[in-house]
Design a protein around this motif. Structure first.
Motif, PDB file in Angstrom:
ATOM      1  N   ALA A  44      43.064  59.462  88.986  1.00  0.00           N
ATOM      2  CA  ALA A  44      43.191  58.385  88.003  1.00  0.00           C
ATOM      3  C   ALA A  44      44.523  57.656  88.168  1.00  0.00           C
ATOM      4  CB  ALA A  44      43.076  58.954  86.594  1.00  0.00           C
ATOM      5  N   ALA A  47      44.109  55.227  90.768  1.00  0.00           N
ATOM      6  CA  ALA A  47      43.328  54.080  90.297  1.00  0.00           C
ATOM      7  C   ALA A  47      44.227  52.992  89.731  1.00  0.00           C
ATOM      8  CB  ALA A  47      42.319  54.531  89.240  1.00  0.00           C
ATOM      9  N   ALA A  54      39.015  54.239  87.954  1.00  0.00           N
ATOM     10  CA  ALA A  54      39.188  55.351  87.019  1.00  0.00           C
ATOM     11  C   ALA A  54      37.877  55.707  86.302  1.00  0.00           C
ATOM     12  CB  ALA A  54      40.290  55.019  86.015  1.00  0.00           C
ATOM     13  N   VAL A 156      41.437  61.550  82.996  1.00  0.00           N
ATOM     14  CA  VAL A 156      41.448  60.184  83.512  1.00  0.00           C
ATOM     15  C   VAL A 156      42.379  59.312  82.677  1.00  0.00           C
ATOM     16  CG1 VAL A 156      40.036  58.115  83.827  1.00  0.00           C
ATOM     17  CG2 VAL A 156      39.166  60.342  84.564  1.00  0.00           C
ATOM     18  N   SER A 160      45.710  57.365  83.932  1.00  0.00           N
ATOM     19  CA  SER A 160      45.673  55.904  83.856  1.00  0.00           C
ATOM     20  C   SER A 160      46.740  55.325  82.931  1.00  0.00           C
ATOM     21  CB  SER A 160      44.291  55.443  83.367  1.00  0.00           C
ATOM     22  OG  SER A 160      43.284  55.873  84.243  1.00  0.00           O
TER      23      SER A 160
END
Length: 203
Positions: A44, A47, A54, A156, A160
């Motif tokens: 993540a 990402a 993600a 995640v 993120s």
């Protein structure tokens, strides 16, 4: 081990990154020491740099984890309580305790599965018991899938929301696992005390 996996992930192209993270998420149900939590959080994190998606990462890793958990449940269910009457299974659950444990699984199995799926070291153990002692697929797999969805959403989100600070992501996931590890130890101790008291009353 976790750092080596993270270093390897950082050098992989996009598709192999998804496949490796899915594999780690699946294997965790069979071999709990696999650091899937840190790896997914790192995915993540990647990402955020535009290398992975993600949401797609979270869904694919959750599906892989849920599928392997369902396979383990089905395998144990196909063997039934006999799973604990042969080989190493007899060392895990003595013959005299099978009926007691089956009663506990049937009575509290769904809630127990949901809660313990958050606990490192314990989460991999509950579904084999649920399958072997005949807990229905709805009561076993739905709470397992729900708990895994919440946990992967957290991983995640951690990777993120903390942007480009991998040290902060790693620290957050590590702190969460340490707290959950203490909870897992408390659960194991409480279960051991309950089991000992049941055996003492039966004796």
């Amino acid at each position: 081990m976790a750092d080596r996996i993270v270093d390897a992930l950082a050098s992989l192209p996009t598709l192999p990154s998804y496949l490796v993270l899915m594999l780690l998420s699946a294997v965790e149900n069979v071999f709990p020491p696999v650091p899937a939590d840190v790896a997914v959080a790192f995915g993540a994190f990647l990402a955020q740099r535009g290398e992975l998606s993600a949401p797609l990462l979270g869904v694919t890793c959750w599906l892989a984890n849920t599928a392997s958990a369902a396979w383990i449940y089905a395998f144990a269910r196909s063997h039934g309580p006999g799973f604990f009457r042969e080989g190493w299974g007899r060392r895990v659950v003595p013959e005299d305790d099978i009926a007691t444990l089956r009663e506990a699984v049937q009575r509290h199995g769904a809630l127990g599965i949901f809660l313990t799926r958050f606990l490192p070291g314990v989460r991999a153990a509950v579904l084999p018991f649920a399958g072997a002692f005949g807990l229905s697929p709805v009561r076993a797999l739905l709470p397992a899938a729900a708990a895994s969805a919440i946990w992967y959403a957290f991983l995640v989100a951690a990777g993120s929301l903390l942007g480009n600070n991998w040290a902060a992501v790693k620290s957050l996931v590590g702190d969460a696992n340490r707290v959950l590890g203490l909870c897992a130890a408390a659960v194991v101790v409480a279960f051991g005390v309950w089991w000992w008291r049941r055996r003492r009353r039966a004796g």
